[in-house]
Design an enzyme around this catalytic site. Structure first.
Site, mmCIF file in Angstrom:
data_model
loop_
_atom_site.group_PDB
_atom_site.id
_atom_site.type_symbol
_atom_site.label_atom_id
_atom_site.label_comp_id
_atom_site.label_asym_id
_atom_site.label_seq_id
_atom_site.Cartn_x
_atom_site.Cartn_y
_atom_site.Cartn_z
ATOM 1 C CB VAL A 1 -19.385 0.192 17.684
ATOM 2 C CG1 VAL A 1 -18.124 -0.204 16.938
ATOM 3 C CG2 VAL A 1 -19.874 -0.883 18.615
ATOM 4 C CB SER B 1 -27.371 -14.039 16.367
ATOM 5 O OG SER B 1 -27.511 -15.224 17.123
ATOM 6 C CE1 TYR C 1 -25.392 -11.525 20.438
ATOM 7 C CE2 TYR C 1 -26.717 -13.469 20.009
ATOM 8 C CZ TYR C 1 -25.627 -12.676 19.708
ATOM 9 O OH TYR C 1 -24.783 -13.031 18.692
#
Length: 193
Positions: free
Chosen positions: A22, A102, A115
């Site tokens: 991806v 998230s 992240y």
């Protein structure tokens, strides 16, 4: 993916397992061509590919680890969204897009800087896509779960797991099934607004 595809087919559904990267635009384009060939159109995109990266302070993060998290978690979602939107707009029937963000996008806690940055960027990207593609009947949403009991969290340090459990209202990690229920709702006609 093949096992899941086979299971879906065993229940009478249609599924195909395709493999790609991806974070690579050409690979993503090829993935969507395979979907076109298998199904002739696209109604729903669920963008769930992600890597957690190193659980380290920012000063200990490597450039390569940072780049990988951004490439998969943010750029990958961007590339898939563009391919999906192009098809949904051409079909003229709208569609649904759901992205896995998230809680790290909002909390800014330690040891997951890349992240959290990727997921924060994803949340902003989702808002932009929702505005741009609403005139075409495409809804764009993100789910931003907390810590979920998955392969990505199983190797977290026990101290971190204990802290998460102690500071979470339900005193446990969530389950993939709980997140899947929210995603299924957002993919349904019940979430048309």
């Amino acid at each position: 993916a093949k096992a899941v595809s086979d299971e879906i087919q065993s229940f009478g559904g249609q599924a195909v397992a395709v493999q790609g990267d991806v974070s690579d635009a050409q690979s993503v384009a090829e993935l969507f061509v395979q979907v076109d060939q298998a199904f002739g159109g696209l109604d729903i995109l669920i963008s769930n590919a992600g890597v957690g990266g190193d659980v380290k302070p920012i000063l200990e993060q490597s450039d390569e680890a940072f780049d990988q998290v951004i490439a998969v978690d943010l750029k990958g979602a961007f590339l898939c969204a563009k391919q999906a939107a192009t098809r949904m707009i051409a079909q003229g029937q709208g569609g649904r897009m759901i992205f896995t963000a998230s809680i790290a996008a909002y909390e800014g806690g330690g040891f997951h800087g890349p992240y959290g940055a990727a997921k924060g960027g994803l949340c902003t990207l989702v808002k932009t896509m929702a505005h741009e593609w609403a005139p075409y009947g495409i809804t764009v949403n993100a789910v931003a779960p907390g810590f979920i009991d998955t392969a990505m969290t199983k190797d977290l340090p026990q101290e971190m797991k204990d802290t998460v459990t102690a500071t979470t209202a339900l005193k446990r990690f969530g389950s993939a099934e709980e997140v899947a229920a929210a995603v299924a709702f957002l993919a349904s006609e019940d979430a048309s607004y």
